[in-house]
Design an enzyme around this catalytic site. Structure first.
Site, PDB file in Angstrom:
ATOM      1  N   ASP A  67      54.071  27.723  35.291  1.00  0.00           N
ATOM      2  CA  ASP A  67      53.993  29.089  34.794  1.00  0.00           C
ATOM      3  C   ASP A  67      54.546  30.083  35.814  1.00  0.00           C
ATOM      4  OD1 ASP A  67      51.950  28.755  36.641  1.00  0.00           O
ATOM      5  OD2 ASP A  67      50.349  28.953  35.176  1.00  0.00           O
ATOM      6  N   ASN A 136      37.807  29.758  33.589  1.00  0.00           N
ATOM      7  CA  ASN A 136      37.564  29.777  32.135  1.00  0.00           C
ATOM      8  C   ASN A 136      38.125  28.522  31.458  1.00  0.00           C
ATOM      9  OD1 ASN A 136      40.305  30.229  32.275  1.00  0.00           O
ATOM     10  ND2 ASN A 136      40.273  32.218  31.259  1.00  0.00           N
ATOM     11  N   HIS A 138      41.262  27.406  31.774  1.00  0.00           N
ATOM     12  CA  HIS A 138      42.691  27.423  31.454  1.00  0.00           C
ATOM     13  C   HIS A 138      43.448  26.364  32.254  1.00  0.00           C
ATOM     14  CE1 HIS A 138      43.879  30.767  34.581  1.00  0.00           C
ATOM     15  NE2 HIS A 138      43.824  29.604  35.154  1.00  0.00           N
ATOM     16  N   GLU A 143      45.075  30.274  28.035  1.00  0.00           N
ATOM     17  CA  GLU A 143      43.723  30.809  28.077  1.00  0.00           C
ATOM     18  C   GLU A 143      42.893  30.247  26.915  1.00  0.00           C
ATOM     19  OE1 GLU A 143      43.115  32.161  30.742  1.00  0.00           O
ATOM     20  OE2 GLU A 143      44.385  33.838  31.288  1.00  0.00           O
TER      21      GLU A 143
HETATM   22  P1  PGA Z   1      43.115  28.157  41.903  1.00  0.00           P
HETATM   23  O1  PGA Z   1      43.742  28.436  40.448  1.00  0.00           O
HETATM   24  O2  PGA Z   1      43.661  26.826  42.345  1.00  0.00           O
HETATM   25  O3  PGA Z   1      43.618  29.287  42.751  1.00  0.00           O
HETATM   26  O4  PGA Z   1      41.640  28.145  41.728  1.00  0.00           O
HETATM   27  C1  PGA Z   1      43.658  27.451  39.474  1.00  0.00           C
HETATM   28  C2  PGA Z   1      44.089  28.018  38.138  1.00  0.00           C
HETATM   29  O5  PGA Z   1      43.805  29.194  37.850  1.00  0.00           O
HETATM   30  O6  PGA Z   1      44.684  27.272  37.350  1.00  0.00           O
END
Ligand code: PGA
Length: 241
Positions: A67, A136, A138, A143
């Site tokens: 992404d 959450n 995702h 999302e």
């Molecule tokens: P993080 O992000 O590794 O910074 O916790 C993970 C994500 O949001 O997919």
């Protein structure tokens, strides 16, 4: 689904780096799907280290990132393009033409997304997809509520994600509101997946995603349906498993 619980972050990163290294040694022209965020930083540092020691060769490896924020210039310190070059690509012998990131600055994001799907197909599909998980649930920027058959698309970020990612920006209103992201179907089409989950803050969502019902409200729960997923957790993230 294979679940590995690491004693500490050192072991966590080593297990993850071993899986990626094995993939590249078995298939030197592997197509890797890569993630950003804080979780894979240790993995990328170890991969760079293995390259430096002459243990890994990225000259034929292709990558597709999951992404990218919409509207951030490539050289913005928080763009995922910047993150990937800073933390991995500038430290290994990958060829620029083999690196694929969604262009968040494109005038026509829908075309950028459609072209990305085609490019993944033309490369023969993703061999190993590295994933993190949001609080959450995702995966990528898919999302809660995203249909499981979604493909690469322009996404509106949830308030939860904007808040979580605001730690990297000066204030929450500087966090882009949209991103381009591989879809859930795109991710599920990878031949194998490695999901990385660390820290106590992820313990509840880890249990929901790995042991709870498979539901669009927890996007990562779809991974229970994939035949070749390895999940690596540290002890803190595995608390409720
Ligand atoms: P993080 O992000 O590794 O910074 O916790 C993970 C994500 O949001 O997919």
């Amino acid at each position: 689904m294979k679940i590995i619980i690491a004693e500490n972050m050192e072991e966590f990163n080593e297990i993850a780096a071993d899986i990626v290294s094995r993939q590249i040694r078995n298939k030197p022209d592997s197509v890797l799907g890569l993630a950003t965020g804080s979780t894979p930083l240790g993995l990328y540092a170890l991969l760079a280290d293995k390259y430096k020691k002459g243990e890994l060769d990225f000259s034929r490896v292709k990558t597709f990132n999951l992404d990218e924020y919409r509207g951030l210039p490539k050289d913005h310190p928080q763009s995922y393009y910047h993150y990937m070059y800073e933390n991995l690509f500038s430290k290994i012998n990958i060829k620029d033409e083999n690196v694929n990131l969604l262009n968040g600055e494109g005038l026509d994001p829908y075309k950028v997304c459609a072209d990305y799907e085609e490019k993944i197909k033309a490369a023969g599909g993703i061999d190993l997809q590295v994933l993190g998980i949001g609080h959450n649930g995702h995966i990528g920027f898919n999302e809660p509520g995203t249909p499981f058959d979604s493909v690469t698309d322009l996404i509106d970020l949830s308030e939860r994600t904007i808040e979580a990612n605001s730690r990297f920006f000066e204030s929450p209103d500087q966090v882009p509101r949209q991103a381009l992201s591989m879809g859930i179907k795109t991710i599920m089409q990878a031949r194998s997946i490695m999901l990385l989950i660390s820290g106590s803050g992820k313990a509840r969502i880890a249990a929901k995603a790995l042991k709870g019902p498979i539901t669009q409200n927890v996007p990562a729960s779809v991974l229970q349906l994939h035949p070749f997923v390895t999940v690596i957790l540290d002890k803190e993230a595995a608390e409720y498993l």
